[in-house]
Scaffold this motif. Structure first.
Motif, PDB file in Angstrom:
ATOM      1  N   MET A   1       0.856  -1.180   0.163  1.00  0.00           N
ATOM      2  CA  MET A   1       0.095   0.024   0.117  1.00  0.00           C
ATOM      3  C   MET A   1       0.889   1.255  -0.037  1.00  0.00           C
ATOM      4  SD  MET A   1      -3.448   0.533   0.420  1.00  0.00           S
ATOM      5  CE  MET A   1      -4.196  -0.916   1.564  1.00  0.00           C
ATOM      6  N   ILE A   2       0.769   2.005  -0.918  1.00  0.00           N
ATOM      7  CA  ILE A   2       1.425   3.212  -1.205  1.00  0.00           C
ATOM      8  C   ILE A   2       0.586   4.425  -0.733  1.00  0.00           C
ATOM      9  CG2 ILE A   2       2.941   4.883  -2.701  1.00  0.00           C
ATOM     10  CD1 ILE A   2       3.371   2.656  -4.277  1.00  0.00           C
ATOM     11  N   GLU A   3       0.969   5.424   0.220  1.00  0.00           N
ATOM     12  CA  GLU A   3      -0.359   6.530   0.564  1.00  0.00           C
ATOM     13  C   GLU A   3       0.623   7.839   0.560  1.00  0.00           C
ATOM     14  OE1 GLU A   3      -2.269   5.909   4.396  1.00  0.00           O
ATOM     15  OE2 GLU A   3      -2.584   3.772   3.879  1.00  0.00           O
ATOM     16  N   THR A   4       0.083   8.761  -0.135  1.00  0.00           N
ATOM     17  CA  THR A   4       0.761  10.042  -0.245  1.00  0.00           C
ATOM     18  C   THR A   4      -0.076  11.227  -0.001  1.00  0.00           C
ATOM     19  OG1 THR A   4       0.232  10.223  -2.759  1.00  0.00           O
ATOM     20  CG2 THR A   4       2.263   9.221  -2.088  1.00  0.00           C
ATOM     21  N   GLY A   5       0.184  12.205   0.041  1.00  0.00           N
ATOM     22  CA  GLY A   5      -0.373  13.461   0.509  1.00  0.00           C
ATOM     23  C   GLY A   5      -0.405  13.959   2.205  1.00  0.00           C
ATOM     24  N   SER A   6      -0.668  15.119   2.343  1.00  0.00           N
ATOM     25  CA  SER A   6      -0.331  15.670   3.662  1.00  0.00           C
ATOM     26  C   SER A   6      -1.645  15.363   4.523  1.00  0.00           C
ATOM     27  CB  SER A   6      -0.276  17.283   3.761  1.00  0.00           C
ATOM     28  OG  SER A   6      -1.105  18.204   3.052  1.00  0.00           O
ATOM     29  N   GLU A   7      -2.776  15.213   3.950  1.00  0.00           N
ATOM     30  CA  GLU A   7      -4.140  15.007   4.747  1.00  0.00           C
ATOM     31  C   GLU A   7      -4.239  13.599   5.097  1.00  0.00           C
ATOM     32  OE1 GLU A   7      -6.051  17.308   5.858  1.00  0.00           O
ATOM     33  OE2 GLU A   7      -5.104  18.932   4.889  1.00  0.00           O
ATOM     34  N   ALA A   8      -4.661  13.064   6.385  1.00  0.00           N
ATOM     35  CA  ALA A   8      -4.908  11.587   6.444  1.00  0.00           C
ATOM     36  C   ALA A   8      -6.014  11.250   5.744  1.00  0.00           C
ATOM     37  CB  ALA A   8      -5.095  11.524   8.024  1.00  0.00           C
ATOM     38  N   PRO A   9      -6.103  10.120   5.112  1.00  0.00           N
ATOM     39  CA  PRO A   9      -7.262   9.808   4.470  1.00  0.00           C
ATOM     40  C   PRO A   9      -8.324   9.320   5.528  1.00  0.00           C
ATOM     41  CG  PRO A   9      -5.630   7.935   4.310  1.00  0.00           C
ATOM     42  CD  PRO A   9      -5.029   9.115   4.934  1.00  0.00           C
ATOM     43  N   GLY A  10      -9.575   9.469   5.017  1.00  0.00           N
ATOM     44  CA  GLY A  10     -10.837   9.072   5.947  1.00  0.00           C
ATOM     45  C   GLY A  10     -11.914   9.825   5.482  1.00  0.00           C
ATOM     46  N   ALA A  11     -12.910   9.528   6.328  1.00  0.00           N
ATOM     47  CA  ALA A  11     -14.217  10.158   5.886  1.00  0.00           C
ATOM     48  C   ALA A  11     -14.178  11.632   6.284  1.00  0.00           C
ATOM     49  CB  ALA A  11     -15.483   9.424   6.650  1.00  0.00           C
ATOM     50  N   PRO A  12     -14.969  12.406   5.474  1.00  0.00           N
ATOM     51  CA  PRO A  12     -14.999  13.911   5.744  1.00  0.00           C
ATOM     52  C   PRO A  12     -15.418  14.180   7.230  1.00  0.00           C
ATOM     53  CG  PRO A  12     -16.279  13.559   3.957  1.00  0.00           C
ATOM     54  CD  PRO A  12     -16.027  12.005   4.543  1.00  0.00           C
ATOM     55  N   SER A  13     -14.794  15.159   7.929  1.00  0.00           N
ATOM     56  CA  SER A  13     -15.162  15.459   9.217  1.00  0.00           C
ATOM     57  C   SER A  13     -15.246  16.680   9.370  1.00  0.00           C
ATOM     58  CB  SER A  13     -14.035  15.253  10.211  1.00  0.00           C
ATOM     59  OG  SER A  13     -12.904  15.706   9.848  1.00  0.00           O
ATOM     60  N   ALA A  14     -15.703  17.290  10.505  1.00  0.00           N
ATOM     61  CA  ALA A  14     -16.165  18.801  10.610  1.00  0.00           C
ATOM     62  C   ALA A  14     -15.131  19.491  10.642  1.00  0.00           C
ATOM     63  CB  ALA A  14     -16.821  19.020  12.161  1.00  0.00           C
ATOM     64  N   GLY A  15     -15.021  20.821   9.963  1.00  0.00           N
ATOM     65  CA  GLY A  15     -13.864  21.654   9.722  1.00  0.00           C
ATOM     66  C   GLY A  15     -13.005  21.484   8.555  1.00  0.00           C
ATOM     67  N   THR A  16     -13.361  20.191   7.696  1.00  0.00           N
ATOM     68  CA  THR A  16     -12.359  19.834   6.723  1.00  0.00           C
ATOM     69  C   THR A  16     -13.291  19.995   5.372  1.00  0.00           C
ATOM     70  OG1 THR A  16     -13.049  17.528   6.619  1.00  0.00           O
ATOM     71  CG2 THR A  16     -11.244  18.409   8.044  1.00  0.00           C
ATOM     72  N   SER A  17     -12.476  20.273   4.173  1.00  0.00           N
ATOM     73  CA  SER A  17     -13.284  20.262   2.977  1.00  0.00           C
ATOM     74  C   SER A  17     -13.214  18.974   2.365  1.00  0.00           C
ATOM     75  CB  SER A  17     -12.630  21.108   1.946  1.00  0.00           C
ATOM     76  OG  SER A  17     -11.441  20.477   1.554  1.00  0.00           O
ATOM     77  N   ARG A  18     -14.337  18.948   1.698  1.00  0.00           N
ATOM     78  CA  ARG A  18     -14.938  17.472   1.166  1.00  0.00           C
ATOM     79  C   ARG A  18     -13.558  16.908   0.421  1.00  0.00           C
ATOM     80  NH1 ARG A  18     -19.139  15.353  -3.206  1.00  0.00           N
ATOM     81  NH2 ARG A  18     -19.241  13.115  -2.460  1.00  0.00           N
ATOM     82  N   GLU A  19     -12.982  18.059  -0.686  1.00  0.00           N
ATOM     83  CA  GLU A  19     -11.817  17.539  -1.576  1.00  0.00           C
ATOM     84  C   GLU A  19     -10.726  17.131  -0.734  1.00  0.00           C
ATOM     85  OE1 GLU A  19      -9.362  19.401  -5.210  1.00  0.00           O
ATOM     86  OE2 GLU A  19     -10.979  20.733  -4.206  1.00  0.00           O
ATOM     87  N   ALA A  20     -10.353  17.723   0.546  1.00  0.00           N
ATOM     88  CA  ALA A  20      -9.217  17.377   1.385  1.00  0.00           C
ATOM     89  C   ALA A  20      -9.211  16.017   2.074  1.00  0.00           C
ATOM     90  CB  ALA A  20      -8.808  18.559   2.243  1.00  0.00           C
ATOM     91  N   ALA A  21     -10.581  15.918   2.524  1.00  0.00           N
ATOM     92  CA  ALA A  21     -10.787  14.619   3.278  1.00  0.00           C
ATOM     93  C   ALA A  21     -10.903  13.363   2.492  1.00  0.00           C
ATOM     94  CB  ALA A  21     -12.302  14.703   4.147  1.00  0.00           C
ATOM     95  N   ILE A  22     -11.460  13.429   1.255  1.00  0.00           N
ATOM     96  CA  ILE A  22     -11.807  12.123   0.644  1.00  0.00           C
ATOM     97  C   ILE A  22     -10.452  11.886  -0.201  1.00  0.00           C
ATOM     98  CG2 ILE A  22     -12.977  10.930  -1.028  1.00  0.00           C
ATOM     99  CD1 ILE A  22     -15.509  12.619  -0.214  1.00  0.00           C
ATOM    100  N   PRO A  23      -9.858  10.817   0.076  1.00  0.00           N
ATOM    101  CA  PRO A  23      -8.697  10.244  -0.912  1.00  0.00           C
ATOM    102  C   PRO A  23      -8.952   9.919  -2.190  1.00  0.00           C
ATOM    103  CG  PRO A  23      -9.180   8.697   0.633  1.00  0.00           C
ATOM    104  CD  PRO A  23     -10.395   9.834   0.893  1.00  0.00           C
TER     105      PRO A  23
END
Length: 277
Positions: A1-23
């Motif tokens: 498994m290769i993971e990149t990006g500064s945002e931790a992947p996962g479901a959208p949470s309060a205070g995060t944009s959908r684009e940033a939250a969804i990998p």
């Protein structure tokens, strides 16, 4: 498994944009491996989380129990379960070949926020076309392990790499020696392929799908020699007439080494459409 990006992947949470939250979830093709996406990874935005996962039953992927039928639906369920264990419940799904078909099935199951499928498998005009592809894949899985001791050192020769990958990509010489040897190893470790192929032959092709409320973009490589677009794209269009279709020029069936910049631009357009207010 290769993971990149500064945002931790996962479901959208309060205070995060959908684009940033969804990998972005990258799914490779049959007999391939997750490394195949390496040319694209540096091209994504540094803030976009990206996951390149090995498919179940492939090299470095989770094992698949072979004591019951292996179907595309079952593999899609396995992927959803694997992602859930990592806290990922939705993704912009990108797939190539078998991975493209899986991306469409993940959309059917409600997992995908958008789909970008490059030369997806799953559609064939008749049994003859299906058997040609199926026999070639099963042959590779059975014969390549026997030839690997001979072929591995030959991968050091640029001409050999170009020839070996000529049916898969237009610019096979761009694959490094180490990458080529890894790809060969991947073909040799695909126990899931024969039973999966058997399920396709039992009427298990892509089933028609009603229109979805997410972007679905199907991109066929202009020089695809594995699933030539003039043969395999029309039945896909019949099954999914509402999807967007386009051609990726100057690229083979596995286009990551041929057109990485163009692929990322296409993927980012799908993400932008999904995240537009």
């Amino acid at each position: 498994m290769i993971e990149t990006g500064s945002e931790a992947p996962g479901a959208p949470s309060a205070g995060t944009s959908r684009e940033a939250a969804i990998p972005v979830l990258l799914l490779h093709g049959a007999t391939s491996l997750h490394d195949i996406w390496s040319p694209l990874l540096p091209l994504f935005s540094a803030t976009q989380p990206v996951i390149a996962m090995p498919l179940p039953g492939h090299l470095e992927g989770e094992p698949v129990a072979l004591d019951r039928p292996v179907t595309i639906e079952r593999l899609a369920d396995d992927i959803i379960a694997i992602m859930a264990r990592q806290g990922v419940y939705c993704a912009h799904v990108v797939g190539n070949s078998l991975g493209g078909w899986l991306a469409l099935e993940l959309a059917r199951k409600g997992f995908a926020a958008s789909v970008t499928a490059f030369s997806p498998a799953g559609s064939w005009p008749d049994e003859r076309a299906f058997l040609r592809i199926a026999r070639a894949m099963v042959f590779a899985c059975r014969v390549f392990p026997l030839l690997r001791p001979l072929m591995t050192p030959l991968m050091r020769l640029t001409a050999v790499r170009k020839l070996l990958f000529s049916s898969q990509m237009k610019y096979g010489e761009r694959v490094s020696v180490a990458e080529a040897q890894r790809m060969l190893l991947g073909v040799c470790h695909c126990p899931v392929i024969p039973p999966l192929i058997a399920s396709f032959g039992n009427g298990g092709g892509l089933k028609p799908m009603p229109p979805l409320d997410i972007p679905v973009h199907i991109v066929w490589s202009g020089e695809d020699r594995v699933l030539p677009r003039e043969v395999f794209m029309p039945p896909m269009q019949q099954a999914l007439p509402w999807a967007a279709y386009s051609i990726l020029e100057d690229a083979g069936h596995v286009p990551m080494y041929d057109q990485p910049d163009a692929m990322v631009a296409i993927i980012e357009r799908s993400i932008a459409m999904a995240t537009a207010d």
